[in-house]
Scaffold this active site. Structure first.
Site, PDB file in Angstrom:
ATOM      1  N   ASP A 164       0.849  -1.199   0.000  1.00  0.00           N
ATOM      2  CA  ASP A 164       0.000   0.000   0.000  1.00  0.00           C
ATOM      3  C   ASP A 164       0.886   1.250   0.000  1.00  0.00           C
ATOM      4  O   ASP A 164       0.400   2.373  -0.095  1.00  0.00           O
ATOM      5  CB  ASP A 164      -1.021  -0.013   1.148  1.00  0.00           C
ATOM      6  CG  ASP A 164      -0.366  -0.094   2.519  1.00  0.00           C
ATOM      7  OD1 ASP A 164       0.877  -0.203   2.596  1.00  0.00           O
ATOM      8  OD2 ASP A 164      -1.112  -0.053   3.521  1.00  0.00           O
ATOM      9  N   SER A 165       2.225   1.043   0.038  1.00  0.00           N
ATOM     10  CA  SER A 165       3.157   2.155  -0.192  1.00  0.00           C
ATOM     11  C   SER A 165       2.930   2.759  -1.569  1.00  0.00           C
ATOM     12  O   SER A 165       3.416   3.852  -1.848  1.00  0.00           O
ATOM     13  CB  SER A 165       4.604   1.669  -0.063  1.00  0.00           C
ATOM     14  OG  SER A 165       4.818   0.529  -0.876  1.00  0.00           O
TER      15      SER A 165
ATOM     16  N   ASP B  67      -1.089  -6.114  -0.441  1.00  0.00           N
ATOM     17  CA  ASP B  67      -1.371  -5.524   0.871  1.00  0.00           C
ATOM     18  C   ASP B  67      -2.869  -5.327   1.054  1.00  0.00           C
ATOM     19  O   ASP B  67      -3.561  -4.899   0.123  1.00  0.00           O
ATOM     20  CB  ASP B  67      -0.717  -4.127   0.932  1.00  0.00           C
ATOM     21  CG  ASP B  67       0.297  -4.026   2.049  1.00  0.00           C
ATOM     22  OD1 ASP B  67       0.220  -4.818   3.011  1.00  0.00           O
ATOM     23  OD2 ASP B  67       1.172  -3.151   1.954  1.00  0.00           O
TER      24      ASP B  67
ATOM     25  N   LYS C  48      -1.119  -9.412   2.652  1.00  0.00           N
ATOM     26  CA  LYS C  48      -0.362  -9.010   3.851  1.00  0.00           C
ATOM     27  C   LYS C  48      -1.278  -8.144   4.715  1.00  0.00           C
ATOM     28  O   LYS C  48      -2.016  -7.300   4.181  1.00  0.00           O
ATOM     29  CB  LYS C  48       0.900  -8.227   3.458  1.00  0.00           C
ATOM     30  CG  LYS C  48       1.667  -7.664   4.664  1.00  0.00           C
ATOM     31  CD  LYS C  48       3.070  -7.210   4.300  1.00  0.00           C
ATOM     32  CE  LYS C  48       3.132  -5.832   3.684  1.00  0.00           C
ATOM     33  NZ  LYS C  48       2.606  -4.731   4.519  1.00  0.00           N
TER      34      LYS C  48
ATOM     35  N   GLU D 167      -1.322  -5.731   8.286  1.00  0.00           N
ATOM     36  CA  GLU D 167      -0.533  -5.045   9.321  1.00  0.00           C
ATOM     37  C   GLU D 167      -1.156  -5.207  10.700  1.00  0.00           C
ATOM     38  O   GLU D 167      -2.371  -5.114  10.856  1.00  0.00           O
ATOM     39  CB  GLU D 167      -0.471  -3.533   9.013  1.00  0.00           C
ATOM     40  CG  GLU D 167       0.480  -3.201   7.900  1.00  0.00           C
ATOM     41  CD  GLU D 167       0.680  -1.701   7.726  1.00  0.00           C
ATOM     42  OE1 GLU D 167       0.393  -0.919   8.658  1.00  0.00           O
ATOM     43  OE2 GLU D 167       1.119  -1.315   6.632  1.00  0.00           O
TER      44      GLU D 167
ATOM     45  N   GLU E 147       9.234  -4.778  10.216  1.00  0.00           N
ATOM     46  CA  GLU E 147       9.737  -3.495   9.707  1.00  0.00           C
ATOM     47  C   GLU E 147      10.297  -2.638  10.849  1.00  0.00           C
ATOM     48  O   GLU E 147       9.617  -2.409  11.859  1.00  0.00           O
ATOM     49  CB  GLU E 147       8.603  -2.735   8.984  1.00  0.00           C
ATOM     50  CG  GLU E 147       9.072  -1.379   8.450  1.00  0.00           C
ATOM     51  CD  GLU E 147       8.082  -0.693   7.532  1.00  0.00           C
ATOM     52  OE1 GLU E 147       6.988  -1.256   7.268  1.00  0.00           O
ATOM     53  OE2 GLU E 147       8.396   0.427   7.083  1.00  0.00           O
TER      54      GLU E 147
HETATM   55  O1  KIV Z   1       3.688  -1.262   1.663  1.00  0.00           O
HETATM   56  C1  KIV Z   1       4.887  -1.565   1.620  1.00  0.00           C
HETATM   57  O2  KIV Z   1       5.609  -1.270   0.650  1.00  0.00           O
HETATM   58  C2  KIV Z   1       5.465  -2.260   2.754  1.00  0.00           C
HETATM   59  C3  KIV Z   1       6.971  -2.246   2.872  1.00  0.00           C
HETATM   60  C4  KIV Z   1       7.376  -2.176   4.288  1.00  0.00           C
HETATM   61  C5  KIV Z   1       7.624  -3.400   2.179  1.00  0.00           C
HETATM   62  O3  KIV Z   1       4.773  -2.803   3.543  1.00  0.00           O
END
Ligand code: KIV
Length: 279
Positions: free
Chosen positions: A47-48, A86, A116, A118, A186
């Site tokens: 989600d970056s 993400d 993924k 968080e 992270e």
């Molecule tokens: O969203 C992202 O790019 C991440 C990085 C920490 C790999 O979660």
């Protein structure tokens, strides 16, 4: 012969053998294809994308549909790496049903093989358990979790104090019990990453977590020197920002000087047709 995509058991075997796992982010087909050719094991559509590509100040505004859109682009050219999408902020917290729906949407419509998520508190742990039970492999993300930086007090290293380090270890253990296939850690001290990596039987991938994890992740734009601000944990393996700036400036000056387009960039009519046309 059909290309073999990295699988969850492959990652498990890599951990066992001490063969370091590589993970890079991608958001588009061009870079995803290059990452595939470089035989990187995992691609994360992070989600970056919100900060790196869409110009947001944080990852919080990123939507599920944006994640699906970028995942589809990556999947079109990345055939070897395991593709992880993400789950953006707000797409899994409200209920188990919503978490399952969002995860399955990223897999069914986006084309990812895994997601993924968080965080590691009780609520997130329950959601992760539900997603895994529904058949979608989950990578957890602990330490600095950018979706909740307001609560963490900004983008800062997590787990510096013994009690905070213990909490990360406890969360990692309980997430593993929910069936995650991997953990992204992270920005935590190397001591914390070492303990978590030794404790878990699933692979631990670090970003800003020292050298002792089972693998290493980077945001590709950091690695390539494209993003203006480089975090301390990252390394530029190329300086593409200056290469691109030079190319753009050269394009401008060649056009102004009427040296571009040159003859080899120009199309012509056949002489007979040109003569007819000019009459
Ligand atoms: O969203 C992202 O790019 C991440 C990085 C920490 C790999 O979660």
């Amino acid at each position: 012969m059909a290309i073999q995509r990295t699988s969850v058991p492959d990652l498990q075997e890599m951990k066992r053998l001490g063969d370091k796992i590589t993970l890079l982010t991608a958001y588009d087909c061009l870079l995803a294809g290059l990452i595939d050719e470089a035989q990187i094991d995992l691609i994360l559509i992070g989600d970056s994308v919100g900060m790196v590509v869409l110009g947001y100040e944080s990852t919080v505004p990123v939507t599920l549909e944006q994640m699906v859109h970028h995942t589809q682009a990556v999947v079109s050219t990345a055939h070897r790496p395991l593709i992880i999408a993400d789950m953006p902020f707000g797409s899994f917290e409200p209920s188990d049903e919503e978490a399952i729906r969002s995860a399955q949407h990223l897999v069914k419509v986006g084309g990812a093989q895994a997601v993924k998520v968080e965080g590691g508190n009780d609520l997130v742990r329950r959601r992760i358990g539900a997603i895994v039970q529904a058949g979608v492999p989950v990578m957890s993300h602990l330490g600095l979790t950018p979706q909740t930086t307001t609560m963490l007090g900004g983008y800062r290293v997590q787990g510096r104090e013994a009690s905070a380090a213990q909490q990360i270890l406890d969360h990692a253990r309980s997430l593993q019990a929910e069936g995650i296939f991997s953990l992204l850690l992270e920005c935590v001290p190397a001591e914390v990453a070492r303990a978590v990596t030794a404790e878990l039987h699933v692979p631990v991938i670090g970003i800003g977590a020292g050298a002792e994890c089972d693998g290493q992740a980077l945001v590709t734009q950091d690695l390539l020197g494209l993003y203006p601000a480089l975090p301390r944990h990252a390394r530029q393996f190329a300086q593409l920002r200056s290469t691109i700036s030079e190319a753009l400036a050269e394009f401008r000056s060649e056009v102004k000087a009427q040296r571009f387009p040159a003859e080899e960039n120009t199309f012509h009519m056949k002489a007979q047709e040109a003569a007819k046309f000019s009459r």
